[in-house]
Scaffold this active site. Sequence first.
Site, short mmCIF file in Angstrom:
data_model
loop_
_atom_site.label_atom_id
_atom_site.label_comp_id
_atom_site.label_asym_id
_atom_site.label_seq_id
_atom_site.Cartn_x
_atom_site.Cartn_y
_atom_site.Cartn_z
N ASP A 220 57.74 -21.94 18.79
CA ASP A 220 57.11 -22.52 17.61
C ASP A 220 57.97 -22.31 16.37
O ASP A 220 58.07 -23.19 15.51
CB ASP A 220 55.74 -21.86 17.36
CG ASP A 220 54.81 -21.90 18.54
OD1 ASP A 220 55.30 -21.99 19.68
OD2 ASP A 220 53.59 -21.82 18.34
N GLU B 31 53.17 -27.57 29.60
CA GLU B 31 52.80 -26.41 30.40
C GLU B 31 51.73 -26.73 31.44
O GLU B 31 51.26 -25.81 32.13
CB GLU B 31 52.34 -25.28 29.47
CG GLU B 31 53.50 -24.74 28.65
CD GLU B 31 53.07 -23.87 27.47
OE1 GLU B 31 53.94 -23.20 26.90
OE2 GLU B 31 51.87 -23.87 27.12
N LYS C 285 50.29 -31.95 28.82
CA LYS C 285 49.57 -31.14 27.83
C LYS C 285 49.98 -31.49 26.42
O LYS C 285 49.15 -31.66 25.53
CB LYS C 285 49.85 -29.66 28.10
CG LYS C 285 49.25 -28.72 27.05
CD LYS C 285 49.64 -27.27 27.32
CE LYS C 285 49.07 -26.34 26.25
NZ LYS C 285 49.45 -24.93 26.48
N GLN C 286 51.29 -31.60 26.19
CA GLN C 286 51.81 -31.78 24.84
C GLN C 286 53.15 -32.49 24.92
O GLN C 286 53.72 -32.64 25.99
CB GLN C 286 51.98 -30.43 24.15
CG GLN C 286 53.02 -29.53 24.82
CD GLN C 286 52.93 -28.09 24.38
OE1 GLN C 286 51.94 -27.42 24.64
NE2 GLN C 286 53.97 -27.59 23.75
#
Length: 841
Positions: free
Chosen positions: A404, A546, A660-661
């Site tokens: 992040d 993930e 997921k992302q």
Amino acid sequence: MTIEKQHTILDVTKTFSVDEYNSLRGRIFLKDNKNVFVKMKTFSGGVILLNYSRGKGDLKNWLISEIDFSSNALGKCEATMSLGNGYMGMRSATEEPYIHETRNLFVNGTFNKAAENEVTELPNLADVTRLDIRIDGERFSLELGKTKNYIRQLNLKTAELTRSFEWTSPKGKELRFLFKRFISLDNLHVIGLKMEIESLTDSVDVSIDTGINAQMSNSGCQHFLEGERRIYNNQFIQLIQTTTESNIDVVLNTTHKMKVNGKEVNDSEMHMARRKVWQTYQFKLLPNDKLEMEKVTTVHTSRDKEIPQEGYDLQKLRDDSLQALQSHADKGYDSLFQRHKDAWQQKIWNKYNFELASDNDFDELALRFSLYHLTVMTPAHDERMGIGAKALSGEGYKGHSFWDTEIFILPFFIYSNPEVAKSLLLYRYHGLEGARRKALENGYEGAMYPWEMAWPTDGEVTPEWGDIDIVTGEQTKIWTGFIEQHITSDIAFGVYQYENVTGDKQFMDDYGYEIVFDTAKFWASRLEWNDEKHRYEINNVIGPDEYKEHIHNNAFTNYMAYFNMKLAMRYYDQLKEENPSLLQSLERKLDLDEMYSLWEKKTKRLYLPNPREEDSVIPQDDTYLQLKEIDLTKYKEQDTVRTIYRDYNPEQINEIQVTKQADTLILFYLLEQTFLAEDERISKAVKRANFHYYEPRTLHDSSLSLVTYAIVANDIGEEALAYRLFEKSCETDLGPMMHTSDEGIHAASIGGIWKTAIFGFAGVRLVNGKLTIQPRLPNHWKEIKFTIHWQGQPINLCITPTSLTVEAVNKEKVEFESYGKMYECDDFIEVVFSEEVIKNS
């Protein structure tokens, strides 16, 4: 829905999706130009009102307000209104206690491992904000009696939390309450609290217990030994905490000043219990009497940078901190707050010079919210510390740093505050010891960075077990610490971006080259030769998505490893030409001559998934495009994230075409900034094809996801969609979902808000060493102003839908590209462009 003169009220009495809510709210903002009161029953389990439009005049778009109280939804405001200064952070729990509250006070870097089967985490320090108030002998609570004119708000401009209301006791007596609180940016060790109680109708007995309460834990886990506590002269309270494993001392001091109708009152009873020390004050207020309390607290630790590692003396720390408290107490709340307020203005708001003129006022407030939390979460004072995924606002992710930082938070500081960016990269440099140890333990060479990082030398600190498996009822294994490895090249990218934007050669000589060389050394040892296909591969990994575990050749991981090794080769060639003595020194340490030939050999044969011929889609991994597809509608419209786990366990999700992302999409955004920008595999056409393929399959179950999709959507001309994704990203913490922030704010998403506005809509980018500015503003944005730093010089930018002005603050030449044309400026320049130019870009 009723429209009133000054605001719009949404009365939510039924369940509806977030997309439906966003669609409705967007129409109100864009057509009616109103700000929204959101009255939520479904989301909060009770009635709660949030308001973002109370600021008027100089405070317009500076206030985040809660205008009703619900003890069933405390976490939202505790986290979003949290206070801090990078040294410490505090959740904004109310002064009076409630069952479902979470009281957290963290000091950055004080990691401790509570037990052998636990991982290290930031320990929850003693609480200094709780006040046990009794009115006529009965416990004061907003769950009792009646409350009116309630308002709790965070002033982003001054970083002060206030709360006020009028309360009628169960006995019918009316009182007015006012609370104020701040954590100083002027002096990192100071916490200030102020309270006023005014009796409006009757005489009333008021009793207050206040002090230091170390009966705190991290979700039941105790990190501190029982410490010494004392009250000096019935005035100054001191309590010592020492962590159980890392042996860090924490010294808390606090003192009170009580006044009734302006006259100081000193009488109190002293108390002491296990892990707790406090004073009791009792008053009888007549009608119209006003009680005022000031409470000043200091926090110091043995891990503070100014504390010597050799010759450390706890007694000296106690004496010095107590003396400091006495000095602060003499100044009083108002004086301390003024200095704190001035520090915010000078260090933050004057430095970043941000302004936004938008038909939707929420946009400017959200971006100020981003700047506020980027400040309070970041340890600018100490390069030994990083940024936790929940910042300092909650226990989520235990205070650990992830990718992040480099991908979603560091870019803000690189462009806006390079000194802080350097500090964050030095944290990773100090982490090389742990990264090398992890590589060795896993049978590799070089530096393999931990997926979760705490104190720099700790190495990997990811927990091994997580949520429940809904099929077996067992705990699920957390594989990220073992096989999510792309963070190593993400950190190398952060170094590359920092060097190109800042031009800081000294950092590269002292730290940066070593990070890049050693991470590239890891990748060279990590690659696996496929004899059948005559290529190198990276197998058994987790990519950014993930929901896909133990996959082979994740495109993001492979391409970023390729970039990392290519970058190392470029730096090697550069040093060979420009600084051979430094190269020789690094060669002796890292065997670079041998590594160079390996990088050259292995990058030529590393498998990089190509876009498919039929649709230009880059396979996310070896099997993703062959997995079964299901109807994802209900998960795309979910009210809370990760609802797919209610129907499937991780193994089942692994077999579904669901993401997921953002995964493959991040690749385009990152590599476009590098020397690989001209690679046809990441062309605009390929980027567009991948966006339209993967977005319908992406649940955005991580707060990181919306940011990337918003930027890429804007890049490919999907401006309306880009803005909707940006708005949803802002609502990760500021939106209607009352429990999404319970474990803390979403640090990466908050950094992403800024990224979307500046690197997306304003179009500021690094492209292969050049500054490019190609704005594509949302239709309702009229003007945006901000300051970036480029090659050591502040640059003031002002962007409208059809113009760009650039001011070189130091009068040094700056070059930039805008819509295919190069410009030079050593003072001030205005560039005008047409809508047609923007559309054709």
